[in-house]
Every structure is written in structure tokens, then in C-alpha cells.
Design a protein around this motif. Structure first.
Motif, mmCIF file in Angstrom:
data_model
loop_
_atom_site.group_PDB
_atom_site.id
_atom_site.type_symbol
_atom_site.label_atom_id
_atom_site.label_comp_id
_atom_site.label_asym_id
_atom_site.label_seq_id
_atom_site.Cartn_x
_atom_site.Cartn_y
_atom_site.Cartn_z
ATOM 1 N N SER A 6 0.831 -1.194 0.000
ATOM 2 C CA SER A 6 0.000 0.000 0.000
ATOM 3 C C SER A 6 0.865 1.243 0.000
ATOM 4 O O SER A 6 2.069 1.189 0.207
ATOM 5 C CB SER A 6 -0.923 0.007 1.212
ATOM 6 O OG SER A 6 -0.168 0.213 2.389
ATOM 7 N N SER A 8 1.182 3.683 2.140
ATOM 8 C CA SER A 8 1.825 4.108 3.377
ATOM 9 C C SER A 8 3.185 3.452 3.580
ATOM 10 O O SER A 8 4.024 3.977 4.296
ATOM 11 C CB SER A 8 0.921 3.808 4.575
ATOM 12 O OG SER A 8 0.626 2.430 4.639
ATOM 13 N N ALA A 15 -1.096 8.099 5.670
ATOM 14 C CA ALA A 15 -2.478 8.548 5.857
ATOM 15 C C ALA A 15 -2.672 9.244 7.186
ATOM 16 O O ALA A 15 -3.412 10.224 7.303
ATOM 17 C CB ALA A 15 -3.420 7.349 5.737
ATOM 18 N N SER A 16 -1.981 8.754 8.224
ATOM 19 C CA SER A 16 -2.191 9.310 9.557
ATOM 20 C C SER A 16 -1.679 10.734 9.699
ATOM 21 O O SER A 16 -2.021 11.429 10.656
ATOM 22 C CB SER A 16 -1.506 8.420 10.596
ATOM 23 O OG SER A 16 -0.114 8.344 10.332
ATOM 24 N N ALA A 47 -8.498 -0.826 -0.853
ATOM 25 C CA ALA A 47 -8.241 -0.658 0.573
ATOM 26 C C ALA A 47 -7.290 0.512 0.825
ATOM 27 O O ALA A 47 -7.490 1.310 1.756
ATOM 28 C CB ALA A 47 -7.659 -1.941 1.151
ATOM 29 N N GLU A 51 -8.328 3.918 2.917
ATOM 30 C CA GLU A 51 -7.571 4.402 4.070
ATOM 31 C C GLU A 51 -7.201 5.873 3.897
ATOM 32 O O GLU A 51 -7.261 6.662 4.851
ATOM 33 C CB GLU A 51 -6.313 3.556 4.253
ATOM 34 C CG GLU A 51 -5.531 3.885 5.510
ATOM 35 C CD GLU A 51 -4.368 2.949 5.744
ATOM 36 O OE1 GLU A 51 -3.750 3.037 6.824
ATOM 37 O OE2 GLU A 51 -4.070 2.126 4.846
ATOM 38 N N ARG A 52 -6.839 6.263 2.679
ATOM 39 C CA ARG A 52 -6.490 7.660 2.428
ATOM 40 C C ARG A 52 -7.724 8.557 2.499
ATOM 41 O O ARG A 52 -7.665 9.694 2.986
ATOM 42 C CB ARG A 52 -5.813 7.773 1.064
ATOM 43 C CG ARG A 52 -4.450 7.100 1.041
ATOM 44 C CD ARG A 52 -3.930 6.917 -0.371
ATOM 45 N NE ARG A 52 -3.598 8.184 -1.009
ATOM 46 C CZ ARG A 52 -3.168 8.282 -2.274
ATOM 47 N NH1 ARG A 52 -3.016 7.191 -3.003
ATOM 48 N NH2 ARG A 52 -2.876 9.473 -2.786
ATOM 49 N N TYR A 61 -10.601 4.161 9.498
ATOM 50 C CA TYR A 61 -10.792 3.171 8.433
ATOM 51 C C TYR A 61 -10.986 1.810 9.078
ATOM 52 O O TYR A 61 -10.166 1.375 9.891
ATOM 53 C CB TYR A 61 -9.588 3.157 7.506
ATOM 54 C CG TYR A 61 -9.632 2.014 6.508
ATOM 55 C CD1 TYR A 61 -10.713 1.867 5.644
ATOM 56 C CD2 TYR A 61 -8.595 1.082 6.446
ATOM 57 C CE1 TYR A 61 -10.770 0.814 4.750
ATOM 58 C CE2 TYR A 61 -8.638 0.030 5.548
ATOM 59 C CZ TYR A 61 -9.730 -0.099 4.701
ATOM 60 O OH TYR A 61 -9.781 -1.151 3.810
#
Length: 387
Positions: A6, A8, A15-16, A47, A51-52, A61
């Protein structure tokens, strides 16, 4: 098989880092059909996008939707496909564009390219909910063609179009240009139609359309998430997969904060302005002719090329109201605008490449893994820092 990767974990914006504390609510991914957009790489890509989107909205998420599980409400859905069941949408709590990344339509055929063209005659076979008015509304925004829901109507439509030149025959459920054939005479048309089951034609239909020479395909679209609206134009590229087929290879997008008027204010060239106008006309016609339609993500493919008689032609080919090939670039732009409220434009390329290709250092990868039967696939974006 290698594990999918992914964003991240591969050099993209975590994303965080996009938001502060989480607000009440949850974001969930959802597979609409176990046979459509449900491969390992499509699920992993969806997915990563979900999440983004959760980060942009400041929500948690929660993975794939499970009706038996409790979630913090409200729920925001990232479905694999356009939802074509109004009752199901309402039961899930999806009542407007701020409840999902994608769209809702009143009938299954509306989400396919079948709606793009008229039927060949007034007594032609048609599904429940078909709108003759739609074809009249979009006549100036599409290429010359017909949609058929029976073998007899497909033959009649194809023969009528062959009088003008070569005809492209397009299965309505295929994506990335797969399954299309170009026929130059009636015998080739009959061979093309012969293997198609009658039940498949009756349920989904087939599109027959003038064939363009050396076409360029523009992507015209818009995404709305929370208080952010991004609108764009761009061009698509093809790439060979590991079987040698030419398939979707990504898009080069120019995006602005705001709506279509903001996009036109950038003064794009004539052919792109025409594509924008045609996409807007098509979208407005869907809204007017199919009650209950709404979407937060819209993308229209508009082709420009030489028609059968050598003249320049331009028209909408099809629509997408779901997670699509350009979504990586769409989300990258949304993240840029979220982080910098003063920023109004972005230039982002989303790229899909097969095999063990060298990637640029600034690539933000949101999927890398083996696709069964095809091989290694990598999906990534590159953002132009000068824009």
C-alpha cells in the motif's frame, strides 16, 4: 505470490499525517460483486484508497464492510462499483453523495456504456427503465452509434453503421478496452456477434459505434470529499501487459480546486474545452433522465480522432461513477489541497506498469504485487512540484 504493497509503506504521504484527531464515523471498503473488481490487486488498491479517504475525512478506516459488525456512525462507503439498487443503498444509509466514494443509479444498465447510444429503432428490445430522452439529450456529445439488447437489433445497428465505415463492437461490461473488436463488413460483424449468448445480450446489451482512427482519450472528472471539490482534465495512456495486450496504463491529470467553471478558467486548448463541455452535457443528461442518480466521483472518457470519412470527431465513450484508474491521482490532488488551503492547482500522473520496471525516485506507490495469470503490476503516482 508477493504481498501487495500500500501507499503508506512505499514512500507516499502516510495517511495518519493528513489529519488531526478522528471524528465520529467510519470508512469501509465494500465489494459489490464477488466476480467484478474483486481480484487481489483490485481489493488491495481499493483498501489503500479507502484508508487515504478516511484520513482526508478525519475518520477511522475499518476495512471491508461487514454487516454483522458494529461501526462508529455515520458510515462512509468506498464500493468497488456503482450501486444499482436504490433500496440497498438506502438500507446501508447511502442517501447522497457525501455517503460514499462513487455513485448510485436506479437501474443496472445505467452504470454501463450501454446508455451512451440510442436504440436502432422504436420497437427495439430494451431493459426496464430505458430512456429514449437521454439519447436525444446527448446527441451532440457522443459519437455515432447504437446500443442493442438483441442479436437482431445488433445486426441491424451494425449494418446501418457499416454504410459509413468500420464499426467498433464493444461489450458493455468490459473495461480497459478489453474485448472490443473492429469490423469492416457484414460478414465480420456476424462472426463477431455469433459467440455472444442471447441471454447476455438481453441483460447487458452491446454497443456498436463508429471507429475512430488514431484516437486520443481525454479524462474529464470531478471528486467531492467533505468540503473539498477537485475537477480535472487529462489524457489516458495505454501500456502493454505481460501478454502483449494494450491495456490502460494510467492518466496524466491537470486538477483544480473547485468545479468545472474553475477548470475552464484555466483556459485549456479547444479540444479539451470541447471534451469538458461534452462531459458536462452527458452528466447533466444522466441527472435529468434517470431519477435517483447521484455521485461523488465522476469520470468521463471522451475520445477525439478521425471518423470513418476522415473528419475530426469527438464524443463521450463511457462514464465511471466508482473507484477508477485515475483515482490515485485524484486522491493525491485532494491531499495536496487539504494540506495547503491556498493551493489551487495540481498536475499528477497516475501510472500502471507491468513487469519489473524501473520507477522514478518520487514515485508514490499504492500497489505492487503479482496479478495471477499476468505477472507483476505496479501502480503509482508522480506529482509535479512546479504546478
Amino acid at each position: 505470490m508477493s504481498s501487495p504493497t500500500s501507499l503508506s509503506g512505499m514512500g507516499g504521504v502516510p495517511a495518519s499525517s493528513l489529519v488531526e484527531p478522528l471524528a465520529p464515523g467510519s470508512v469501509v471498503a465494500m465489494a459489490r460483486d464477488p466476480h467484478a473488481y474483486a481480484s487481489v490487486h483490485e481489493r488491495a488498491t481499493r483498501a489503500a484508497f479507502a484508508e487515504r479517504i478516511a484520513a482526508l475525512k478525519g475518520l477511522a478506516y475499518r476495512g471491508d464492510h461487514d454487516a454483522s459488525q458494529p461501526y462508529d456512525r455515520p458510515l462512509y462507503f468506498v464500493p468497488s462499483d456503482t450501486i444499482a439498487d436504490m433500496q440497498e443503498a438506502h438500507a446501508l444509509g447511502i442517501t447522497g453523495p457525501h455517503d460514499l466514494f462513487g455513485g448510485v443509479v436506479p437501474h443496472p444498465f445505467v452504470l454501463t456504456k450501454a446508455i451512451t447510444h440510442p436504440l436502432v429503432h422504436a420497437d427495439a428490445a430494451r431493459p426496464v427503465g430505458w430512456s429514449d430522452d437521454f439519447a436525444a439529450h446527448v446527441a451532440g456529445a457522443v459519437l455515432t452509434g447504437f446500443t442493442a439488447f438483441s442479436r437482431e437489433d445488433a445486426r441491424a445497428a451494425g449494418c446501418a453503421l457499416l454504410r459509413l465505415g468500420a464499426v467498433r463492437v464493444k461489450p458493455v461490461r468490459a473495461t480497459c478496452g478489453r474485448g472490443q473488436q473492429v469490423v469492416a463488413d457484414a460478414a465480420a460483424l456476424m462472426r463477431c456477434l455469433a459467440p455472444m449468448p442471447d441471454a447476455e445480450l438481453a441483460e447487458h446489451g452491446i454497443v456498436l459505434e463508429e471507429n475512430l482512427v488514431d484516437p486520443v482519450t481525454f479524462s474529464i472528472g470531478q471528486v467531492v470529499i467533505g468540503g473539498l471539490t477537485v475537477t480535472y482534465h487529462g489524457t489516458q495512456r495505454l501500456t502493454p501487459d505481460l501478454r502483449g495486450d494494450q491495456v490502460y496504463g494510467g492518466s496524466d491529470l491537470w486538477l483544480v480546486r473547485g468545479g468545472f467553471d474553475a477548470l475552464l478558467a484555466t483556459r485549456p486548448p479547444f479540444d479539451i474545452r470541447l471534451a469538458i463541455d461534452q462531459a458536462r452535457l452527458y452528466h447533466d443528461a444522466v441527472t435529468e433522465c434517470f431519477a435517483g442518480f447521484f455521485t461523488s466521483r465522476l469520470n468521463y472518457d471522451v475520445a477525439r480522432g478521425r471518423g470513418p470519412l476522415g473528419q475530426w470527431r469527438s464524443g463521450v465513450l463511457e462514464q465511471s461513477w466508482r473507484v477508477g484508474g485515475a483515482t490515485g491521482a485524484e486522491l493525491a490532488a485532494l491531499e495536496l489541497f487539504h494540506e495547503d488551503p491556498g493551493r489551487g492547482r495540481a498536475h499528477v500522473r497516475c501510472i500502471e506498469v507491468y513487469g519489473n520496471a524501473d520507477l522514478p525516485q518520487d514515485a508514490a506507490i499504492y500497489y505492487r504485487g503479482e496479478v495471477p495469470g499476468i505477472g507483476m503490476l505496479t501502480k503509482y503516482t508522480v506529482t509535479d512540484p512546479a504546478c
